[in-house]
Design a protein around this motif. Structure first.
Motif, PDB file in Angstrom:
ATOM      1  N   GLU A  74      19.704  20.565-124.694  1.00 27.23           N
ATOM      2  CA  GLU A  74      19.030  19.352-125.140  1.00 27.23           C
ATOM      3  C   GLU A  74      18.381  18.614-123.969  1.00 27.23           C
ATOM      4  OE1 GLU A  74      20.736  15.414-127.135  1.00 27.23           O
ATOM      5  OE2 GLU A  74      20.878  17.169-128.465  1.00 27.23           O
ATOM      6  N   ALA A  75      19.090  18.541-122.837  1.00 26.25           N
ATOM      7  CA  ALA A  75      18.556  17.854-121.662  1.00 26.25           C
ATOM      8  C   ALA A  75      17.307  18.562-121.134  1.00 26.25           C
ATOM      9  CB  ALA A  75      19.617  17.775-120.573  1.00 26.25           C
ATOM     10  N   VAL A  76      17.371  19.881-121.053  1.00 23.78           N
ATOM     11  CA  VAL A  76      16.230  20.650-120.547  1.00 23.78           C
ATOM     12  C   VAL A  76      15.030  20.526-121.486  1.00 23.78           C
ATOM     13  CG1 VAL A  76      15.394  23.008-120.143  1.00 23.78           C
ATOM     14  CG2 VAL A  76      17.567  22.264-119.148  1.00 23.78           C
ATOM     15  N   GLN A  77      15.271  20.617-122.785  1.00 30.11           N
ATOM     16  CA  GLN A  77      14.165  20.503-123.734  1.00 30.11           C
ATOM     17  C   GLN A  77      13.575  19.095-123.743  1.00 30.11           C
ATOM     18  OE1 GLN A  77      15.734  22.066-127.475  1.00 30.11           O
ATOM     19  NE2 GLN A  77      15.008  24.113-126.956  1.00 30.11           N
ATOM     20  N   PHE A  78      14.413  18.093-123.562  1.00 33.45           N
ATOM     21  CA  PHE A  78      13.909  16.718-123.497  1.00 33.45           C
ATOM     22  C   PHE A  78      13.016  16.540-122.264  1.00 33.45           C
ATOM     23  CE2 PHE A  78      14.389  12.255-122.126  1.00 33.45           C
ATOM     24  CZ  PHE A  78      13.838  11.629-123.235  1.00 33.45           C
ATOM     25  N   ALA A  79      13.457  17.092-121.130  1.00 31.02           N
ATOM     26  CA  ALA A  79      12.655  17.005-119.908  1.00 31.02           C
ATOM     27  C   ALA A  79      11.378  17.828-120.026  1.00 31.02           C
ATOM     28  CB  ALA A  79      13.478  17.469-118.710  1.00 31.02           C
ATOM     29  N   ALA A  80      11.429  18.913-120.789  1.00 33.53           N
ATOM     30  CA  ALA A  80      10.218  19.707-121.030  1.00 33.53           C
ATOM     31  C   ALA A  80       9.188  18.870-121.790  1.00 33.53           C
ATOM     32  CB  ALA A  80      10.565  20.969-121.815  1.00 33.53           C
ATOM     33  N   LEU A  81       9.644  18.139-122.818  1.00 33.44           N
ATOM     34  CA  LEU A  81       8.749  17.238-123.539  1.00 33.44           C
ATOM     35  C   LEU A  81       8.152  16.205-122.594  1.00 33.44           C
ATOM     36  CD1 LEU A  81      10.549  16.288-126.888  1.00 33.44           C
ATOM     37  CD2 LEU A  81       8.380  17.482-126.659  1.00 33.44           C
ATOM     38  N   ASP A 106      12.808  18.726-111.642  1.00 28.35           N
ATOM     39  CA  ASP A 106      12.380  17.528-110.922  1.00 28.35           C
ATOM     40  C   ASP A 106      12.408  16.301-111.836  1.00 28.35           C
ATOM     41  OD1 ASP A 106      11.994  19.091-108.689  1.00 28.35           O
ATOM     42  OD2 ASP A 106       9.803  19.245-108.935  1.00 28.35           O
ATOM     43  N   LYS A 107      11.996  16.503-113.088  1.00 37.08           N
ATOM     44  CA  LYS A 107      11.973  15.380-114.030  1.00 37.08           C
ATOM     45  C   LYS A 107      13.385  14.877-114.305  1.00 37.08           C
ATOM     46  CE  LYS A 107       9.358  12.690-116.550  1.00 37.08           C
ATOM     47  NZ  LYS A 107       8.392  11.778-115.914  1.00 37.08           N
ATOM     48  N   LEU A 108      14.315  15.797-114.500  1.00 37.55           N
ATOM     49  CA  LEU A 108      15.709  15.403-114.743  1.00 37.55           C
ATOM     50  C   LEU A 108      16.336  14.796-113.494  1.00 37.55           C
ATOM     51  CD1 LEU A 108      17.085  18.332-116.945  1.00 37.55           C
ATOM     52  CD2 LEU A 108      16.784  15.947-117.631  1.00 37.55           C
ATOM     53  N   TRP A 137      21.662  22.337-115.269  1.00 36.45           N
ATOM     54  CA  TRP A 137      22.299  21.105-115.728  1.00 36.45           C
ATOM     55  C   TRP A 137      23.555  20.796-114.920  1.00 36.45           C
ATOM     56  CZ3 TRP A 137      21.322  16.749-117.675  1.00 36.45           C
ATOM     57  CH2 TRP A 137      22.246  15.994-118.409  1.00 36.45           C
ATOM     58  N   GLN A 138      24.370  21.787-114.700  1.00 31.31           N
ATOM     59  CA  GLN A 138      25.603  21.567-113.922  1.00 31.31           C
ATOM     60  C   GLN A 138      25.298  21.161-112.483  1.00 31.31           C
ATOM     61  OE1 GLN A 138      27.529  25.373-114.651  1.00 31.31           O
ATOM     62  NE2 GLN A 138      28.757  24.530-116.318  1.00 31.31           N
ATOM     63  N   GLU A 139      24.279  21.750-111.903  1.00 35.16           N
ATOM     64  CA  GLU A 139      23.892  21.393-110.541  1.00 35.16           C
ATOM     65  C   GLU A 139      23.407  19.951-110.464  1.00 35.16           C
ATOM     66  OE1 GLU A 139      20.980  24.285-109.549  1.00 35.16           O
ATOM     67  OE2 GLU A 139      22.444  25.853-109.015  1.00 35.16           O
ATOM     68  N   LEU A 140      22.607  19.548-111.451  1.00 39.00           N
ATOM     69  CA  LEU A 140      22.093  18.185-111.471  1.00 39.00           C
ATOM     70  C   LEU A 140      23.209  17.162-111.650  1.00 39.00           C
ATOM     71  CD1 LEU A 140      18.863  18.650-113.611  1.00 39.00           C
ATOM     72  CD2 LEU A 140      18.950  17.918-111.230  1.00 39.00           C
ATOM     73  N   ALA A 143      26.358  17.531-110.878  1.00 39.41           N
ATOM     74  CA  ALA A 143      27.196  17.538-109.673  1.00 39.41           C
ATOM     75  C   ALA A 143      26.540  16.730-108.556  1.00 39.41           C
ATOM     76  CB  ALA A 143      27.443  18.971-109.206  1.00 39.41           C
ATOM     77  N   SER A 144      25.221  16.860-108.416  1.00 39.19           N
ATOM     78  CA  SER A 144      24.513  16.149-107.346  1.00 39.19           C
ATOM     79  C   SER A 144      24.400  14.651-107.612  1.00 39.19           C
ATOM     80  CB  SER A 144      23.104  16.736-107.180  1.00 39.19           C
ATOM     81  OG  SER A 144      22.323  16.503-108.340  1.00 39.19           O
ATOM     82  N   SER A 145      24.587  14.248-108.881  1.00 37.47           N
ATOM     83  CA  SER A 145      24.447  12.834-109.215  1.00 37.47           C
ATOM     84  C   SER A 145      25.758  12.047-109.046  1.00 37.47           C
ATOM     85  CB  SER A 145      23.955  12.670-110.655  1.00 37.47           C
ATOM     86  OG  SER A 145      24.948  13.081-111.582  1.00 37.47           O
ATOM     87  N   GLN A 146      26.855  12.767-108.834  1.00 40.20           N
ATOM     88  CA  GLN A 146      28.158  12.120-108.719  1.00 40.20           C
ATOM     89  C   GLN A 146      28.410  11.571-107.322  1.00 40.20           C
ATOM     90  OE1 GLN A 146      30.885  15.127-110.104  1.00 40.20           O
ATOM     91  NE2 GLN A 146      30.362  14.797-112.246  1.00 40.20           N
TER      92      GLN A 146
END
Length: 353
Positions: A173-180, A197-199, A345-348, A350-353
């Motif tokens: 869902e996150a990837v598809q939302f960022a694709a939009l 990059d968008k996420l 998604w997991q990488e993003l 993890a990097s945001s924590q």
């Protein structure tokens, strides 16, 4: 008359209980679905049970993968299962569901033809899923934080809402939302780096990643969030059932569309009851009451949608051809792409924590 001793009486009672239990079990109808998603409304199951004599028993899942796992590991346990149409093909390929005799479902006559014939629900001339409801994943806002609803998904990136933005904890869902948001087709993402990059630029805005409807509603009620991704049916329930200040938006960039169908698992013990239950669930009478009492996604039954008030969101907004043209419906995603999306998604996170 020969007297029965206590041992005989107990044995006779036990035997009678076994016979009764067997009779009840034969009339049970086991349904697998999300919790609180239409099929387990107490007033609806009571009406169905009174009409047919089948006792409805529910089991629940928290993700499509858990749903598939339950079908794999519990063959013959369930009679009806709700499946997001993007996963129906996988269930067919794994022989987890069986063909449906649509002729036994009278309310199927009112289904939108393009949904009833969808390649997502049919295979080799047989129907494996009956379209039930559809809706969109898009942006919902806390009315108290806006003078007017936003028209673009870019509101999620607006610094004015930093720390009050939420995103569902779901890789696809996150990837598809960022694709939009990056101007791409959700079913044919050409530039995954652009999505990344968008996420990544959204992460500093995020308050938390939500996983349930209850999480989202509680945060809005507490004034903790201004905007976030949400489901159209959930936003409707938030207003109808909980009187929350929520407005659902279909932005200019579009929205993610999904179709949910009802299927009969392979080895179902009560296929007769399953056909009757599916017929009941797609009926206009059930749908209109569900939407008015609780809030619901859009029915795949055109006659049911027509039964709503002309101003109802599911008729006036999602029924608008101009809005419908901005909706991209989810198609099946390959295992390879799912793994890529999950890793991203997991990488993003993890990097945001």
């Amino acid at each position: 008359m020969r007297k029965m001793n206590l041992k005989h009486i107990v044995s006779a009672a036990a035997l009678a209980g076994m016979v009764t239990a067997g009779a009840v079990q034969a009339d049970e109808l086991h349904v697998l679905n999300w919790k609180g998603y239409g099929t387990d409304e107490a007033w609806a199951t009571a009406a169905f049970e009174a009409k047919t004599g089948h006792k409805v028993i529910h089991d629940y899942f928290n993700s499509e993968q858990e749903m598939l796992t339950k079908l794999r590991t519990n063959p013959g346990t369930y009679d009806v299962v709700m499946i997001n149409a993007a996963f129906t093909g996988q269930a067919i390929d794994e022989a987890l569901i069986q063909p449906i005799d649509v002729g036994k479902i009278s309310n199927a006559a009112g289904l939108a033809p393009e949904m009833a014939r969808s390649e997502l629900l049919n295979a080799e001339g047989a129907a494996y899923g009956v379209p039930w409801v559809w809706g969109v994943t898009s942006v919902a806002v806390n009315d108290k934080a806006f003078d007017a609803p936003p028209s673009s998904v870019e509101v999620m990136w607006d610094a004015a809402h930093k720390g009050k933005v939420v995103l569902r904890d779901d890789a696809l869902e996150a990837v598809q939302f960022a694709a939009l948001a990056s101007g791409q087709n959700i079913n044919d993402i050409k530039d995954l780096d652009k999505v990344r990059d968008k996420l990544a630029s959204l992460m500093p805005q995020i308050r938390t990643f939500w996983s349930s409807e209850n999480d989202w509603n509680q945060m809005v009620a507490a004034g903790q969030i201004d905007v976030g991704t949400y489901w159209s049916g959930s936003a409707s329930r938030a207003k109808t059932s909980f009187n929350l200040p929520v407005t659902f938006v279909i932005p200019k960039e579009g929205a993610i569309g999904w179709l949910d169908g009802l299927s009969i698992p392979a080895g179902a013990k009560n296929a007769e009851g399953a056909h009757a239950f599916i017929d009941f669930m797609i009926a206009p009478d059930f749908y209109v009451e569900w939407d008015q009492k609780v809030g619901a996604p859009v029915s795949a039954n055109l006659e049911a949608v027509a039964g709503l008030d002309e101003t109802a969101f599911n008729r006036a907004v999602l029924g608008d051809p101009a809005v419908a043209a901005r909706i991209q419906f989810q198609k099946p995603v390959s295992d390879e792409d799912r793994e890529k999306y999950l890793k991203l998604w997991q990488e993003l996170k993890a990097s945001s924590q």
